[in-house]
Design a protein around this motif. Structure first.
Motif, PDB file in Angstrom:
ATOM      1  N   THR A 120      -1.382   1.421  -6.918  1.00 55.40           N
ATOM      2  CA  THR A 120      -1.514   0.520  -5.805  1.00 55.40           C
ATOM      3  C   THR A 120      -1.930  -0.950  -6.459  1.00 55.40           C
ATOM      4  O   THR A 120      -1.683  -1.730  -6.680  1.00 55.40           O
TER       5      THR A 120
ATOM      6  N   VAL B 207      -7.351   9.337  -0.939  1.00 58.25           N
ATOM      7  CA  VAL B 207      -6.515   7.933  -1.464  1.00 58.25           C
ATOM      8  C   VAL B 207      -6.420   7.824  -2.658  1.00 58.25           C
ATOM      9  O   VAL B 207      -6.031   7.005  -2.961  1.00 58.25           O
TER      10      VAL B 207
ATOM     11  N   MET C 109      -7.663  -1.469   3.635  1.00 57.28           N
ATOM     12  CA  MET C 109      -8.024  -2.994   2.438  1.00 57.28           C
ATOM     13  C   MET C 109      -7.580  -4.506   3.298  1.00 57.28           C
ATOM     14  O   MET C 109      -8.007  -5.219   2.809  1.00 57.28           O
TER      15      MET C 109
ATOM     16  N   PRO D 236      -9.249   2.138  -1.466  1.00 55.97           N
ATOM     17  CA  PRO D 236      -9.072   0.856   0.155  1.00 55.97           C
ATOM     18  C   PRO D 236      -9.568  -0.671  -0.493  1.00 55.97           C
ATOM     19  O   PRO D 236      -8.802  -1.801  -0.209  1.00 55.97           O
TER      20      PRO D 236
ATOM     21  N   GLU E 199      -3.478   5.487  -4.091  1.00 55.20           N
ATOM     22  CA  GLU E 199      -4.144   3.982  -3.663  1.00 55.20           C
ATOM     23  C   GLU E 199      -4.039   3.328  -5.686  1.00 55.20           C
ATOM     24  O   GLU E 199      -4.161   2.067  -5.509  1.00 55.20           O
TER      25      GLU E 199
ATOM     26  N   ALA F  72      -5.158   3.342   4.769  1.00 62.29           N
ATOM     27  CA  ALA F  72      -5.472   2.573   3.238  1.00 62.29           C
ATOM     28  C   ALA F  72      -5.199   0.885   3.373  1.00 62.29           C
ATOM     29  O   ALA F  72      -5.861   0.533   3.149  1.00 62.29           O
ATOM     30  N   GLY F  73      -4.160   0.575   4.263  1.00 62.84           N
ATOM     31  CA  GLY F  73      -3.418  -0.775   4.232  1.00 62.84           C
ATOM     32  C   GLY F  73      -4.186  -1.814   5.114  1.00 62.84           C
ATOM     33  O   GLY F  73      -4.675  -2.248   4.782  1.00 62.84           O
TER      34      GLY F  73
ATOM     35  N   TYR G  52       0.824  -1.653  -0.274  1.00 65.14           N
ATOM     36  CA  TYR G  52       0.021   0.184   0.179  1.00 65.14           C
ATOM     37  C   TYR G  52       0.820   1.035   0.171  1.00 65.14           C
ATOM     38  O   TYR G  52       2.150   1.297   0.959  1.00 65.14           O
ATOM     39  N   ARG G  53       0.622   2.213  -0.283  1.00 68.41           N
ATOM     40  CA  ARG G  53       0.795   3.112  -0.055  1.00 68.41           C
ATOM     41  C   ARG G  53       0.656   4.168   0.469  1.00 68.41           C
ATOM     42  O   ARG G  53       1.915   5.249   1.029  1.00 68.41           O
ATOM     43  N   THR G  54      -0.310   4.201   2.188  1.00 68.88           N
ATOM     44  CA  THR G  54      -0.328   5.060   3.208  1.00 68.88           C
ATOM     45  C   THR G  54      -0.695   3.859   3.924  1.00 68.88           C
ATOM     46  O   THR G  54      -2.146   2.527   3.861  1.00 68.88           O
TER      47      THR G  54
END
Length: 579
Positions: free
Chosen positions: A477, A471, A64, A445, A474, A60-61, A55-57
């Motif tokens: 991502t 986000v 997900m 996400p 993402e 957000a991870g 993930y990028r942030t």
């Protein structure tokens, strides 16, 4: 697999990272949501069949991972570094805790010998996570990694599911645990949920069956606990006996909404324009209400004004603390699937002639309510308008997707639009909404996590421009991880719920509700994704069909009417919204 893949548990070359990866593999983990840290774990993970979804942030991870759990029925793993990265897990874990979604978060901590010395990014993670996790522990001994991993998965997946946080000092990952070849090793596979199913007291089940069988006007209101338990078949069997079933937003899809005794979503958006606007009295005039996996929260009960005060309540929930929280009830503490099965069995021995005698009139009332709602919508909304009405967008999505598709939404209006505008055509169809805490930025996400969990399913994300801005990154991502999704951005250049709520309550709105114009399709193309801008109603459905057929990540940026708002009860009659 290369030579390293043959490292066996208990060999001299094995590090703590390999022990950790092997433990995750044992529990069926195939993906870990994480950035580069813990590096040692991610370098070891591929040798155990585990891929990293980067993930990028961090916030957000965690989202997900949440969606991955909801769709897969498996306990997901998300990782972060100590300090700032760990703090960004908090919103996602908070959502999962309130929504009863299991997640194991593995947080790399500082070297054990550096503890309490102001090491780089050192933080009191026990205090940080205490309010958003069921369980927080630190691995102090490399030889006990297996023990703690099993404890984390057990905590996350048992009882009322939720997040568990495992803190792993960086030196534990690099250490070579002293594991005797003849020492007993853990072999349990507990990466699924619910982990331990329980059934309610048989005497109370029998009592509940008697109360339902003798009810004059019963209703079942199913919440997200039905999805968590996988109790859709049992709920359908109860409905087939003659009991009408409504759902909360999180419970949407737990029952086929086209069935004759399906009421639809009930709660805080039942004003004119809602699919259930003409069926409100099925709730308000019920004499017996069966709540299944339902938290009786503010939105689901329209600020506790919808559910009748004089009714008899039966509350089935895995969490005894939720039973009777807001409505005193006959207590059925247990897993929804097993307890509904027991309740159905008990009902089969009861006299259900009352339910049968009511069925024809009840089915006619529900069908009439649906028709009246459709008439209202045609009267209230110009489906050809430009800028586009969200109701038109939902109608086109509803016609296009199959029952196997997954639709996710961001918080705020997006969740209401899909809940009210889309149709569950089978029990178990999934509509994911962040309703635990309902924070903005969850839509994209959620879509990535859902696609990772079920790669063969089409995934459509509905988000507003406000939530999407959290986000944007993402998109890259999704493209990089080859997780094709369709993102529909309702671009009205405002924070819709915020502006409309302020107008309804105060007659005015704050300045920050308005945004400058943004071309989200251009942003998508800059990320190497497809980007389509839609400004006419007739152009949306073809764009959606092309995006679903395209096999890539596509953003459909739809210019929508900023005055459009869902049929929220407290907005009804507010002239300040007629601007």
């Amino acid at each position: 697999m290369n030579q390293q893949s043959e490292i066996k548990v208990g060999t001299a070359n094995e590090t703590g990272a390999h022990v950790l990866a092997a433990a995750l593999q044992r529990h069926g983990v195939k993906e870990i949501f994480g950035q580069s840290i813990p590096s040692a774990l991610f370098l070891a993970a591929p040798h155990y069949g585990i891929r990293q979804i980067g993930y990028r942030t961090e916030n957000a991870g965690a989202a997900m991972a949440d969606a991955y759990a909801r769709i897969s029925g498996k306990v997901p793993v998300v990782t972060a570094q100590n300090g700032p990265a760990a703090t960004l897990l908090v919103p996602g874990l908070a959502e999962a805790l309130k929504a009863s979604v299991p997640i194991v978060a593995i947080v790399q901590d500082v070297h054990r010998s550096f503890t309490d010395k102001n090491a780089f990014q050192e933080l009191d993670h026990f205090a940080l996570f205490s309010g958003v996790a069921k369980w927080v522990r630190r691995v102090a001994d490399p030889s006990r990694i297996d023990d703690y991993v099993d404890m984390a998965f057990t905590a996350a997946a048992s009882g009322r599911c939720g997040p568990a946080v495992l803190l792993v000092p960086v030196d534990v990952l690099d250490a070579h645990p002293e594991l005797r070849a003849d020492a007993p090793r853990r072999a349990a596979q507990i990466g699924h949920f619910p982990l331990d199913r329980t059934v309610a007291d048989p005497n109370r089940v029998a009592e509940a069956a008697s109360v339902l069988a003798n009810a004059r006007a019963p209703i079942v209101i199913a919440g997200g606990g039905v999805h968590i338990s996988g109790a859709q078949e049992e709920l359908a069997a109860l409905q087939a006996m003659g009991f009408p079933v409504a759902t909360t937003v999180m419970g949407k899809g737990s029952v086929d909404e086209t069935a004759p005794l399906s009421v639809g979503v009930v709660g805080y958006f039942m004003a004119p324009g809602s699919r259930t606007a003409h069926l409100r009295d099925l709730v308000t005039e019920a004499d017996v209400v069966l709540l299944v996996g339902n938290r009786t929260n503010q939105n689901g009960t329209d600020s506790w004004s919808l559910y009748p005060g004089s009714a008899t309540y039966i509350h089935l929930d895995v969490d005894s603390a939720e039973i009777g929280r807001n409505y005193e009830a006959l207590r059925l503490q247990g897993d929804a699937k097993l307890t509904l099965a027991a309740l159905n069995a008990a009902l089969s021995s009861c006299d259900l002639s009352g339910a049968e005698s009511r069925r024809e009139a009840l089915e006619a009332k529900i069908a009439g309510g649906r028709e009246a709602a459709a008439t209202d919508l045609a009267r209230l909304v110009d489906m050809e308008a430009a800028p586009l009405r969200p109701e038109r967008i939902m109608a086109d999505i509803d016609k296009t997707i199959t029952p196997d598709a997954i639709v996710v939404a961001d918080a705020s209006y997006s969740s209401i639009w899909i809940s009210n505008g889309l149709t569950a055509r089978r029990g178990g169809q999934r509509f994911l909404t962040p309703r635990g805490l309902a924070g903005l930025g969850w839509g994209l996400p959620f879509a990535i996590g859902a696609k990772a969990a079920r790669p063969e399913a089409p995934v459509v994300c509905v988000t507003g421009d406000g939530g999407f801005a959290h986000v944007w990154a993402e998109m890259e991502t999704a493209r990089r991880m080859k997780l094709p999704i369709v993102i529909v951005v309702l671009n009205n250049q405002i924070l819709g719920y915020q502006k409309h709520a302020e107008l309804a309550i105060f007659g005015d709105h704050t300045d920050v509700c308005h945004f400058e114009a943004v071309d989200h399709a251009a942003i998508a193309r800059a990320c190497g994704c497809e980007g389509v801008r839609v400004e006419r109603a007739d152009d949306f459905a073809p764009a959606l069909e092309a995006a679903l057929a395209g096999g890539g990540v596509t953003v459909i940026d739809v210019v929508t009417d900023e005055r459009a708002h869902p049929p929220i009860s407290v907005f009804q009659g507010k002239t300040t919204l007629d601007y």
